[in-house]
Design a protein around this motif. Sequence first.
Motif, PDB file in Angstrom:
ATOM      1  N   THR A 447      11.525  -1.778  -6.755  1.00  0.00           N
ATOM      2  CA  THR A 447      10.856  -1.240  -5.564  1.00  0.00           C
ATOM      3  C   THR A 447      11.547   0.008  -5.042  1.00  0.00           C
ATOM      4  N   ASN A 448      12.872  -0.044  -4.934  1.00  0.00           N
ATOM      5  CA  ASN A 448      13.609   1.099  -4.406  1.00  0.00           C
ATOM      6  C   ASN A 448      13.449   2.322  -5.315  1.00  0.00           C
ATOM      7  N   LEU A 449      13.588   2.133  -6.617  1.00  0.00           N
ATOM      8  CA  LEU A 449      13.436   3.255  -7.546  1.00  0.00           C
ATOM      9  C   LEU A 449      12.036   3.847  -7.467  1.00  0.00           C
ATOM     10  N   SER A 450      11.038   3.002  -7.274  1.00  0.00           N
ATOM     11  CA  SER A 450       9.656   3.479  -7.217  1.00  0.00           C
ATOM     12  C   SER A 450       9.404   4.326  -5.972  1.00  0.00           C
ATOM     13  N   PHE A 451       9.725   3.795  -4.814  1.00  0.00           N
ATOM     14  CA  PHE A 451       9.446   4.524  -3.581  1.00  0.00           C
ATOM     15  C   PHE A 451      10.324   5.767  -3.447  1.00  0.00           C
ATOM     16  N   LEU A 561       2.586  -2.857  -5.803  1.00  0.00           N
ATOM     17  CA  LEU A 561       3.760  -3.715  -5.596  1.00  0.00           C
ATOM     18  C   LEU A 561       3.380  -5.187  -5.520  1.00  0.00           C
ATOM     19  N   ILE A 562       2.245  -5.498  -4.875  1.00  0.00           N
ATOM     20  CA  ILE A 562       1.833  -6.889  -4.703  1.00  0.00           C
ATOM     21  C   ILE A 562       1.667  -7.596  -6.045  1.00  0.00           C
ATOM     22  N   PHE A 563       1.238  -6.824  -7.053  1.00  0.00           N
ATOM     23  CA  PHE A 563       0.981  -7.428  -8.361  1.00  0.00           C
ATOM     24  C   PHE A 563       2.187  -7.297  -9.288  1.00  0.00           C
ATOM     25  N   GLY A 564       3.366  -7.126  -8.707  1.00  0.00           N
ATOM     26  CA  GLY A 564       4.565  -6.982  -9.512  1.00  0.00           C
ATOM     27  C   GLY A 564       5.157  -8.292  -9.988  1.00  0.00           C
ATOM     28  N   GLY A 565       4.623  -9.445  -9.523  1.00  0.00           N
ATOM     29  CA  GLY A 565       5.087 -10.738 -10.004  1.00  0.00           C
ATOM     30  C   GLY A 565       6.139 -11.389  -9.137  1.00  0.00           C
ATOM     31  N   TYR A 566       6.437 -10.798  -7.978  1.00  0.00           N
ATOM     32  CA  TYR A 566       7.440 -11.401  -7.093  1.00  0.00           C
ATOM     33  C   TYR A 566       6.778 -11.997  -5.852  1.00  0.00           C
ATOM     34  N   ILE A 583      -2.205  -2.149 -14.528  1.00  0.00           N
ATOM     35  CA  ILE A 583      -1.892  -0.731 -14.319  1.00  0.00           C
ATOM     36  C   ILE A 583      -0.761  -0.562 -13.299  1.00  0.00           C
ATOM     37  N   SER A 584      -0.089  -1.691 -12.981  1.00  0.00           N
ATOM     38  CA  SER A 584       1.017  -1.662 -12.025  1.00  0.00           C
ATOM     39  C   SER A 584       2.347  -1.576 -12.772  1.00  0.00           C
ATOM     40  N   TRP A 585       3.084  -0.514 -12.548  1.00  0.00           N
ATOM     41  CA  TRP A 585       4.396  -0.409 -13.183  1.00  0.00           C
ATOM     42  C   TRP A 585       5.403  -1.395 -12.574  1.00  0.00           C
ATOM     43  N   PHE A 586       5.122  -1.881 -11.374  1.00  0.00           N
ATOM     44  CA  PHE A 586       5.967  -2.918 -10.783  1.00  0.00           C
ATOM     45  C   PHE A 586       5.926  -4.183 -11.652  1.00  0.00           C
ATOM     46  N   TYR A 587       4.751  -4.509 -12.159  1.00  0.00           N
ATOM     47  CA  TYR A 587       4.601  -5.696 -13.000  1.00  0.00           C
ATOM     48  C   TYR A 587       5.396  -5.546 -14.302  1.00  0.00           C
ATOM     49  N   THR A 635       9.099 -19.993 -15.501  1.00  0.00           N
ATOM     50  CA  THR A 635       8.757 -20.337 -14.121  1.00  0.00           C
ATOM     51  C   THR A 635       7.945 -19.223 -13.453  1.00  0.00           C
ATOM     52  N   LEU A 636       8.284 -17.998 -13.765  1.00  0.00           N
ATOM     53  CA  LEU A 636       7.577 -16.848 -13.206  1.00  0.00           C
ATOM     54  C   LEU A 636       6.321 -16.484 -13.998  1.00  0.00           C
TER      55      LEU A 636
END
Length: 672
Positions: A447-451, A561-566, A583-587, A635-636
């Motif tokens: 998240t930090n690297l992205s923003f 971010l919501i679809f990043g899996g956390y 299409i989410s790089w967070f995921y 688990t994730l």
Amino acid sequence: MNIEFSKGLDNPSFDETYDPRVNKKTLQNFLISEAIDSNAQQISVVSKKSIVDKMSVISEPVSLSWHDINVFTKVSLKHRKKTDPKPILRNVSGCVKSGQLMAIMGASGAGKTTLMNVLTQRNLSEIVVEGSVKLNGRMANANSITALSAYVQQNDLFIGALTVREHLIFQSRVRMDQYISDVTRKDRIQQVLQDLGLTESSNTMIGKPEDVRGISGGERKRLAFASELLTNPSIMFCDEPTSGLDSFMALSVVEVLRDLAASGRTIVCTIHQPSSEVFTIFSHLLLMAEGRVAYLGKLEKAIEYFSTLGLFCPNNYNPSDFYIKQLAVIPGNETQTKDKIESICDRFADSPYAKEAIPPQSCEQFIYSSKEELEIRRNVYKSSWFIQFWALLWRSHLSVMREPKVTRTQISQTVFVAVLLGFIYWRLELDQSGIININGALFLLTTNLSFQNAYAVVKTFCIELPIFQREHNNGMYRVSAYFLAKMLAEAPIYLLLPFLFVALFYYMVGLNSGLIQFLTCALISVLVANTACSFGYFISCLTSDVTIALALTPPVMVAFLIFGGYFLNNDSVPVYFVWFKYISWFYYGNEALVINQWHNIHHIDCQTNTNITQEVTNHTITTSCIPDGKSVIRTLHFSEDNLTRDITALLALILVFRSMAYIALFTRSTKR
């Protein structure tokens, strides 16, 4: 007959462009470097005569004519029935020939700028234009005008991190013919610096008026003029060339224009309130009033024409002020003054002055023999793609290196946030409670690297867009060369800063201590950061306003971010939003980091008071703890086989977002 004004090559009749300068005499174009001998303040009479003598043989003459130009405001479909198009220019015709220096004058709102835009085929997206513009009697289009002309605009736009000389070096690389030698380029630059009084400030940074101190406003205006003189154009358009200059330098600049016209150039200027001394230098005058021609012809005959109307200029009175006063709409007396203006324009249209000055549909001043026939020029660019690319890369590199505040801020921010998060997550234990903490730290890393990186670049193209559009429309470089050079110039920062962040953060948190795992984490982090950069570039190219770009970026990134899996388990994504996850790089970044962290962890300490029930591979398993790293991954609802896929997907997203950014920038470049 009115001809619909065409843009680019859409109209078949506009398909071919020509450049009278492309002939055997082209190599003589830059012998001018021996013609000027001037100091920083004044051009001597001898050197001015030398300019005329030398420059008279270097360009083919070109006449410019415009016929029955009518310009209207665009009316939207919604208001078409209620509102008629508002006329801006009405039946404006004229001609300026080689060797003439024409001033376009008029009161505010007379249509001077609109006429200049029509002649240069710029800024026409919000208006409807009818009529034709011709070069030597042949239909002109945007490419032919760009190839033949230079345009000194009123607003001075520069890359503030460059020095005056560096700016001219860049201009010479992309605007002068590529076979010109470096020695000739250097001499030409030195000559222009001397001619415009910029020698003493040649090594001074241009600066930014609102931020970084640099050269003065007058020097910025002279630098804009010097940039155009480098190419020795056949036609020059100047929008308020004396704006921001003192009276002496304004006189010097207009004298240079006069000498350039005397050498065979065609020069058109809009000018506002010139001094009487400056005004008398012009050879021809076009007076505009309420979108019509009030006078067109030789400067000295304007007094004679107004005298026939019973309007006499007082002795010791600036003629330019007199003309503007007669053609201005006086507040509180609009009806009477508008009737007076219409009368002046009507009487001029029926006068012998109009018949002498306003051209027929053909305004061919010169007849060429077969040996001197004009050559067709389809490519307006003077230099090859590689020369443009290296020149742009050099300029972008200098710009990046000379922003120490920005660089220091980015480094400080990276170090501060990495150390802060490192202390917050200091040496996490590899136990059941540590699983959640470690996964949170990994997602926070993404998240930090992205923003941080998206916000670092989201203003890049917004800020430089006016400069890019002006330079590209002047035929200086291709969009692809500019885009790629900009990317590569900034790439080292966005490769090193993510690595620096991971180097500080990784071992402070106590993540997987293997060297391979550390390097893999660094690679994934660099890819995540550059994907975010690519997204930021796309937003920056998509919008033309910094405020809009900054407002648009957060909500879109939060959706990714919501679809990043956390925050939302990977297996709980609604089916109608599954496409968004992919299409989410967070995921991809989060899954890759989780796999890298846990796939070779074979034991996790267990507390007996923990009771966790999970569904794994269609079987319900009740256990007191998560025993190993592979169980954490399951688990994730991630798969440890997806590491290569995730890295490949991040690379693909970088390519996709940057391609979309390029398309957005290219689309903007087509709007003249």
